[in-house]
Design an enzyme around this catalytic site. Structure first.
Site, PDB file in Angstrom:
ATOM      1  N   SER A  11       0.911  -1.615  -7.717  1.00 23.10           N
ATOM      2  CA  SER A  11       0.241  -1.597  -9.018  1.00 23.10           C
ATOM      3  C   SER A  11      -0.151  -0.190  -9.456  1.00 23.10           C
ATOM      4  O   SER A  11      -0.459   0.036 -10.624  1.00 23.10           O
ATOM      5  CB  SER A  11      -1.013  -2.474  -8.978  1.00 23.10           C
ATOM      6  N   GLY A  12      -0.184   0.760  -8.496  1.00 20.03           N
ATOM      7  CA  GLY A  12      -0.625   2.119  -8.802  1.00 20.03           C
ATOM      8  C   GLY A  12      -2.042   2.397  -8.334  1.00 20.03           C
ATOM      9  O   GLY A  12      -2.578   3.487  -8.563  1.00 20.03           O
ATOM     10  N   LYS A  13      -2.654   1.434  -7.658  1.00 22.00           N
ATOM     11  CA  LYS A  13      -4.052   1.590  -7.235  1.00 22.00           C
ATOM     12  C   LYS A  13      -4.246   2.736  -6.262  1.00 22.00           C
ATOM     13  O   LYS A  13      -5.251   3.449  -6.332  1.00 22.00           O
ATOM     14  CB  LYS A  13      -4.602   0.282  -6.662  1.00 22.00           C
ATOM     15  N   SER A  14      -3.295   2.960  -5.359  1.00 23.93           N
ATOM     16  CA  SER A  14      -3.445   4.034  -4.374  1.00 23.93           C
ATOM     17  C   SER A  14      -3.464   5.392  -5.044  1.00 23.93           C
ATOM     18  O   SER A  14      -4.327   6.233  -4.748  1.00 23.93           O
ATOM     19  CB  SER A  14      -2.311   3.986  -3.343  1.00 23.93           C
ATOM     20  N   THR A  34      -5.031   3.626   7.498  1.00 20.83           N
ATOM     21  CA  THR A  34      -5.229   2.498   8.411  1.00 20.83           C
ATOM     22  C   THR A  34      -3.936   1.869   8.917  1.00 20.83           C
ATOM     23  O   THR A  34      -3.966   1.064   9.828  1.00 20.83           O
ATOM     24  CB  THR A  34      -6.045   1.386   7.722  1.00 20.83           C
ATOM     25  N   HIS A  49       3.577   7.864   1.205  1.00 21.26           N
ATOM     26  CA  HIS A  49       2.159   8.113   0.919  1.00 21.26           C
ATOM     27  C   HIS A  49       1.772   9.538   1.300  1.00 21.26           C
ATOM     28  O   HIS A  49       0.992  10.192   0.604  1.00 21.26           O
ATOM     29  CB  HIS A  49       1.265   7.099   1.652  1.00 21.26           C
ATOM     30  N   GLU A  61      -6.159   9.155  10.977  1.00 16.43           N
ATOM     31  CA  GLU A  61      -5.480   7.878  11.196  1.00 16.43           C
ATOM     32  C   GLU A  61      -6.318   7.023  12.136  1.00 16.43           C
ATOM     33  O   GLU A  61      -6.669   7.456  13.232  1.00 16.43           O
ATOM     34  CB  GLU A  61      -4.082   8.115  11.769  1.00 16.43           C
TER      35      GLU A  61
END
Length: 164
Positions: A11-14, A34, A49, A61
């Site tokens: 959705s583009g949230k990141s 995570t 990412h 991490e």
């Protein structure tokens, strides 16, 4: 300050959560990744990412014990993502009590935190018991976190709309 970015997969949230985190940081923010390396597809997603966030974050991490890592940070922390963390907790056979205890510990921290979570509750009820458990936990955790956040954003098609 605590904020939640919730939306569907891709959705583009990141990206929007990353931009929000950078905007609210006084110095280089933390990126708490995570996702565990499970297979080649996940490894590719992790690499994408990493490219997306460039050198804008200090990356940590951690697949399970998020509160301990967040507590050590002296700047805003982006938790990417809680959906993978829930998956990790279930995969490592953690009880619901352990999962909620960790969420409560995180929410009690004074740190500024930006959470990313997939909205998985808009579909049908799956036949698979584990998938139902994941969806139920995700929904309960979303409600718990949203209730404690100062700001909540719902993301669709790369657009985050403030809902709280």
């Amino acid at each position: 300050m605590k904020a939640l970015f919730i939306g569907g997969i891709k959705s583009g949230k990141s990206k929007n959560a990353e931009d929000f985190t950078i905007k609210h940081a006084n110095k280089k923010p933390y990126y708490l990744a995570t996702t565990e390396f499970i297979d080649d597809e996940i490894a590719k997603k992790i690499e994408l990412h990493k490219l997306q966030r460039e050198d804008n974050f200090i990356t940590i991490e951690e697949a399970l014990n998020l509160s301990e890592k967040i507590k050590e940070c002296n700047e805003i922390v982006l938790v990417e993502c809680l959906s993978m963390w829930i998956n990790n907790m279930l995969y490592h056979e953690k009880s619901h009590e352990e999962i909620f205890y960790e969420i409560d510990k995180i929410l009690s921290l004074e740190n500024s935190i930006v959470f990313v979570l997939n909205d998985v509750g808009s579909g049908i009820i799956p036949e698979n018991k584990l998938a139902r458990e994941f969806i139920d936990l995700s929904g309960i955790i979303a409600q718990k976190i949203a209730s404690k956040c100062d700001e909540v954003y719902h993301t669709i098609a790369g657009i985050s709309t403030k809902i709280k």
